[in-house]
Enzyme design. Structure first.
Site, PDB file in Angstrom:
ATOM      1  N   ASP A   9       0.998  -1.148   0.203  1.00 31.57           N
ATOM      2  CA  ASP A   9      -0.222  -0.118  -0.560  1.00 31.57           C
ATOM      3  C   ASP A   9       0.654   1.329   0.547  1.00 31.57           C
ATOM      4  O   ASP A   9       2.186   0.948   0.681  1.00 31.57           O
ATOM      5  CB  ASP A   9      -0.642  -0.135   1.075  1.00 31.57           C
ATOM      6  CG  ASP A   9      -1.714   1.334   1.287  1.00 31.57           C
ATOM      7  OD1 ASP A   9      -2.529   1.712   0.167  1.00 31.57           O
ATOM      8  OD2 ASP A   9      -1.541   1.037   2.927  1.00 31.57           O
ATOM      9  N   ASP A  11      -0.044   5.178   0.538  1.00 29.83           N
ATOM     10  CA  ASP A  11      -0.285   6.059   1.990  1.00 29.83           C
ATOM     11  C   ASP A  11      -0.637   5.702   3.383  1.00 29.83           C
ATOM     12  O   ASP A  11      -0.617   4.373   4.235  1.00 29.83           O
ATOM     13  CB  ASP A  11      -1.878   6.544   1.878  1.00 29.83           C
ATOM     14  CG  ASP A  11      -1.383   7.207   0.396  1.00 29.83           C
ATOM     15  OD1 ASP A  11      -0.918   8.456   0.401  1.00 29.83           O
ATOM     16  OD2 ASP A  11      -2.600   7.465  -0.373  1.00 29.83           O
TER      17      ASP A  11
HETATM   18  C1  BG6 Z   1      -5.552   5.878  -0.213  1.00 32.29           C
HETATM   19  C2  BG6 Z   1      -5.564   6.647   1.608  1.00 32.29           C
HETATM   20  O1  BG6 Z   1      -4.482   5.035   0.108  1.00 32.29           O
HETATM   21  O2  BG6 Z   1      -6.320   6.372  -1.102  1.00 32.29           O
HETATM   22  C3  BG6 Z   1      -7.353   7.343   1.457  1.00 32.29           C
HETATM   23  O3  BG6 Z   1      -5.425   6.030   2.236  1.00 32.29           O
HETATM   24  C4  BG6 Z   1      -7.629   8.498  -0.124  1.00 32.29           C
HETATM   25  O4  BG6 Z   1      -7.105   7.959   2.824  1.00 32.29           O
HETATM   26  C5  BG6 Z   1      -7.755   6.862  -0.636  1.00 32.29           C
HETATM   27  O5  BG6 Z   1      -8.722   8.830   0.078  1.00 32.29           O
HETATM   28  C6  BG6 Z   1      -7.890   8.163  -2.289  1.00 32.29           C
HETATM   29  O6  BG6 Z   1      -7.311   8.560  -2.860  1.00 32.29           O
HETATM   30  P1  BG6 Z   1      -6.436   9.727  -3.514  1.00 32.29           P
HETATM   31  O7  BG6 Z   1      -5.320  10.296  -3.477  1.00 32.29           O
HETATM   32  O8  BG6 Z   1      -7.526   9.072  -5.126  1.00 32.29           O
HETATM   33  O9  BG6 Z   1      -7.736  11.012  -3.404  1.00 32.29           O
HETATM   34 MG    MG Z   2      -2.788   2.893   4.176  1.00 33.56          MG
END
Ligand code: BG6
Ligand code: MG
Length: 210
Positions: A9, A11
């Site tokens: 993963d 984030d």
């Molecule tokens: C995930 C995060 O990796 O990505 C979430 O943990 C986030 O918090 C999701 O909402 C979607 O991200 P993005 O960058 O497409 O808005």
């Molecule tokens: Mg994550």
């Protein structure tokens, strides 16, 4: 480790984008006049952008049409993308970089499995634009975690069976997604407390002891 590949993963695992997500959602929520705090923000970990918006709108009195919701998600993402420009190679810790390099030196394939549509931009900021063998992200899936699609696609891109890949996650929804897809998992933070996690980790480099 017994696995041929590791699917990370992004984030909360490879880097920390929590504070930028928080600032951006907070600004959007303030503009809309809806209450939002860090506790609600914690519920957004691993959740897709539109599902995150729905969680924030639980506090909104009244209803909004789909078009308005799309506008709000776009408003948040524009603020978020501006903040991401501050990220650089300095946001990649030595621990993460050394662990990735060690796994690679051991011959493991390394992939990303992230719900984010900003994943490739973030990897570029971290200096990891060309680093991974495969990237499966929010741009190639139609169902987000806890659906296993993002990890199944990553395994497919690597040309490996699920049982040969280990998933690394910081969100319980991600551990559930791994489980639903038939993957073994390693969990950091709240994901280490999941009943479904195979290997609870204290810190990222513990991956080298699996
Ligand atoms: C995930 C995060 O990796 O990505 C979430 O943990 C986030 O918090 C999701 O909402 C979607 O991200 P993005 O960058 O497409 O808005
Ligand atoms: Mg994550």
């Amino acid at each position: 480790m017994e696995f041929k590949a590791v699917i990370f993963d992004l984030d909360g695992v490879i880097c920390s984008t929590d504070k930028y997500h928080y600032i951006a959602w907070k600004q959007m929520a303030d503009n809309l006049g809806v209450y939002f705090d860090e506790i609600i923000n914690n519920r957004l970990r691993g959740v897709s952008r539109m599902e995150s918006l729905e969680i924030i709108l639980e506090r909104y009195e009244g209803s909004l049409c789909e078009e308005k919701k799309e506008k709000l998600a776009e408003e948040k993402n524009n603020i978020y993308k501006e903040l991401l420009k501050q990220m650089s190679e300095k946001d990649l810790t030595e621990e993460v970089k050394n662990t990735l390099d060690t796994l690679r030196a051991q011959g493991k394939k390394l992939a990303i499995g992230s719900s984010s549509k900003n994943a490739k931009f973030i990897l570029g900021q971290l200096g990891l634009g060309d680093y991974f063998d495969a990237i499966s992200d929010g741009t190639n899936i139609s169902r987000s975690k806890p659906d296993p699609e993002v990890f199944i696609k990553a395994a497919e891109f690597l040309g490996l069976e699920e049982s040969k890949c280990l998933v690394v996650e910081d969100a319980k929804a991600g551990i559930l997604a791994a489980h639903n897809g038939g993957f073994k998992s390693a969990g950091l933070g709240e994901a280490a407390d999941s009943e479904l996690v195979t290997y609870p980790l204290k810190t990222f480099s513990d991956l080298l002891n699996i």
